[in-house]
Design a protein around this motif. Structure first.
Motif, short mmCIF file in Angstrom:
data_model
loop_
_atom_site.label_atom_id
_atom_site.label_comp_id
_atom_site.label_asym_id
_atom_site.label_seq_id
_atom_site.Cartn_x
_atom_site.Cartn_y
_atom_site.Cartn_z
N GLU A 87 0.82 -1.22 0.00
CA GLU A 87 0.00 0.00 0.00
C GLU A 87 0.85 1.26 0.00
OE1 GLU A 87 -3.29 -0.32 -0.17
OE2 GLU A 87 -3.20 -2.50 0.01
N PHE A 88 2.15 1.12 -0.21
CA PHE A 88 3.08 2.24 -0.07
C PHE A 88 2.72 3.42 -0.98
CE2 PHE A 88 7.18 4.43 -0.03
CZ PHE A 88 7.54 4.29 1.30
N TYR A 89 2.25 3.14 -2.19
CA TYR A 89 1.94 4.22 -3.12
C TYR A 89 0.73 5.03 -2.65
CZ TYR A 89 -1.99 1.71 -5.24
OH TYR A 89 -3.17 1.07 -5.46
N ASN A 90 -0.08 4.48 -1.75
CA ASN A 90 -1.21 5.23 -1.19
C ASN A 90 -0.79 6.23 -0.13
OD1 ASN A 90 -3.20 3.97 -2.75
ND2 ASN A 90 -3.35 2.27 -1.32
N TYR A 91 0.42 6.09 0.39
CA TYR A 91 0.91 7.01 1.42
C TYR A 91 1.18 8.37 0.78
CZ TYR A 91 2.07 2.82 4.25
OH TYR A 91 2.04 1.65 4.96
N SER A 92 1.04 9.42 1.57
CA SER A 92 1.40 10.76 1.09
C SER A 92 2.91 10.82 0.89
CB SER A 92 0.97 11.81 2.12
OG SER A 92 1.75 11.70 3.30
N SER A 93 3.37 11.79 0.13
CA SER A 93 4.82 11.94 -0.12
C SER A 93 5.57 12.11 1.19
CB SER A 93 5.08 13.14 -1.03
OG SER A 93 4.49 12.94 -2.28
N ARG A 94 4.98 12.87 2.08
CA ARG A 94 5.62 13.11 3.39
C ARG A 94 5.72 11.81 4.19
NH1 ARG A 94 4.13 17.98 7.48
NH2 ARG A 94 5.44 17.28 9.18
N ARG A 95 4.64 11.03 4.18
CA ARG A 95 4.65 9.76 4.92
C ARG A 95 5.62 8.77 4.27
NH1 ARG A 95 -0.28 5.60 6.30
NH2 ARG A 95 0.85 4.47 7.92
N GLN A 96 5.70 8.74 2.94
CA GLN A 96 6.65 7.86 2.26
C GLN A 96 8.08 8.21 2.69
OE1 GLN A 96 6.11 8.02 -1.97
NE2 GLN A 96 4.05 7.15 -1.88
N ALA A 97 8.40 9.50 2.69
CA ALA A 97 9.75 9.93 3.09
C ALA A 97 10.03 9.53 4.54
CB ALA A 97 9.90 11.43 2.90
N SER A 98 9.04 9.72 5.41
CA SER A 98 9.19 9.35 6.81
C SER A 98 9.42 7.85 6.97
CB SER A 98 7.95 9.79 7.59
OG SER A 98 7.98 9.32 8.91
N LYS A 99 8.65 7.05 6.22
CA LYS A 99 8.80 5.59 6.29
C LYS A 99 10.16 5.14 5.78
CE LYS A 99 4.90 4.49 8.15
NZ LYS A 99 4.87 3.97 9.53
N LEU A 100 10.64 5.76 4.68
CA LEU A 100 11.96 5.40 4.15
C LEU A 100 13.05 5.70 5.17
CD1 LEU A 100 11.61 6.59 0.46
CD2 LEU A 100 11.77 4.23 1.27
N LYS A 101 12.93 6.83 5.84
CA LYS A 101 13.90 7.20 6.88
C LYS A 101 13.82 6.21 8.05
CE LYS A 101 15.47 11.34 9.25
NZ LYS A 101 15.20 12.75 9.50
N ALA A 102 12.62 5.84 8.43
CA ALA A 102 12.44 4.89 9.53
C ALA A 102 12.99 3.51 9.16
CB ALA A 102 10.96 4.78 9.90
N ILE A 103 12.79 3.09 7.91
CA ILE A 103 13.33 1.81 7.45
C ILE A 103 14.85 1.81 7.59
CG2 ILE A 103 13.71 0.35 5.41
CD1 ILE A 103 10.89 1.29 4.46
N ALA A 104 15.47 2.87 7.11
CA ALA A 104 16.94 2.97 7.20
C ALA A 104 17.39 2.92 8.66
CB ALA A 104 17.41 4.26 6.54
#
Length: 115
Positions: A87-104
């Motif tokens: 469902e990643f593409y449903n996330y807002s751009s801001r949430r996607q960036a936050s999730k990528l940072k959290a993954i790292a």
């Protein structure tokens, strides 16, 4: 008598199964469509992350035994609530960036992937 009761209870709970997390086929996950993910990274994500963080879980054999299936179902439910690659593409751009940072951060701190 106690042993028979425990055995009967163990057999009875085998028929109470949680719903499986599967779309029926391995989906073309949305995360891979959004980002140019190298094959080596995609392979690691599929093997180490997608079982708990996507809409398709490959279940190990031991989840055919209760209460282990219940434990796994709860783990997958919590994992998908935190991050769902399907469902990643449903996330807002801001949430996607936050999730990528959290993954790292999770990877750097050796908190993810779980063994």
């Amino acid at each position: 008598m106690l042993i028979w009761t425990i055995l009967l209870l163990f057999v009875a709970i085998q028929f109470i199964r949680p719903r499986r997390n599967s779309e029926g086929k391995i989906p073309d996950l949305s995360f891979a469509r959004l980002y140019a993910v190298p094959d080596s990274v995609d392979r690691v994500l599929r093997e180490a992350c997608y079982d708990c963080h996507s809409n398709h879980t490959r279940y190990p054999w031991y989840t055919n035994v209760q209460p282990l299936d219940w434990i796994m179902a709860g783990h997958v439910r919590r994992g998908k609530a935190e991050l769902n690659f399907s469902e990643f593409y449903n996330y807002s751009s801001r949430r996607q960036a936050s999730k990528l940072k959290a993954i790292a951060g999770q990877i750097e701190d050796n908190k993810m992937p779980l063994r």
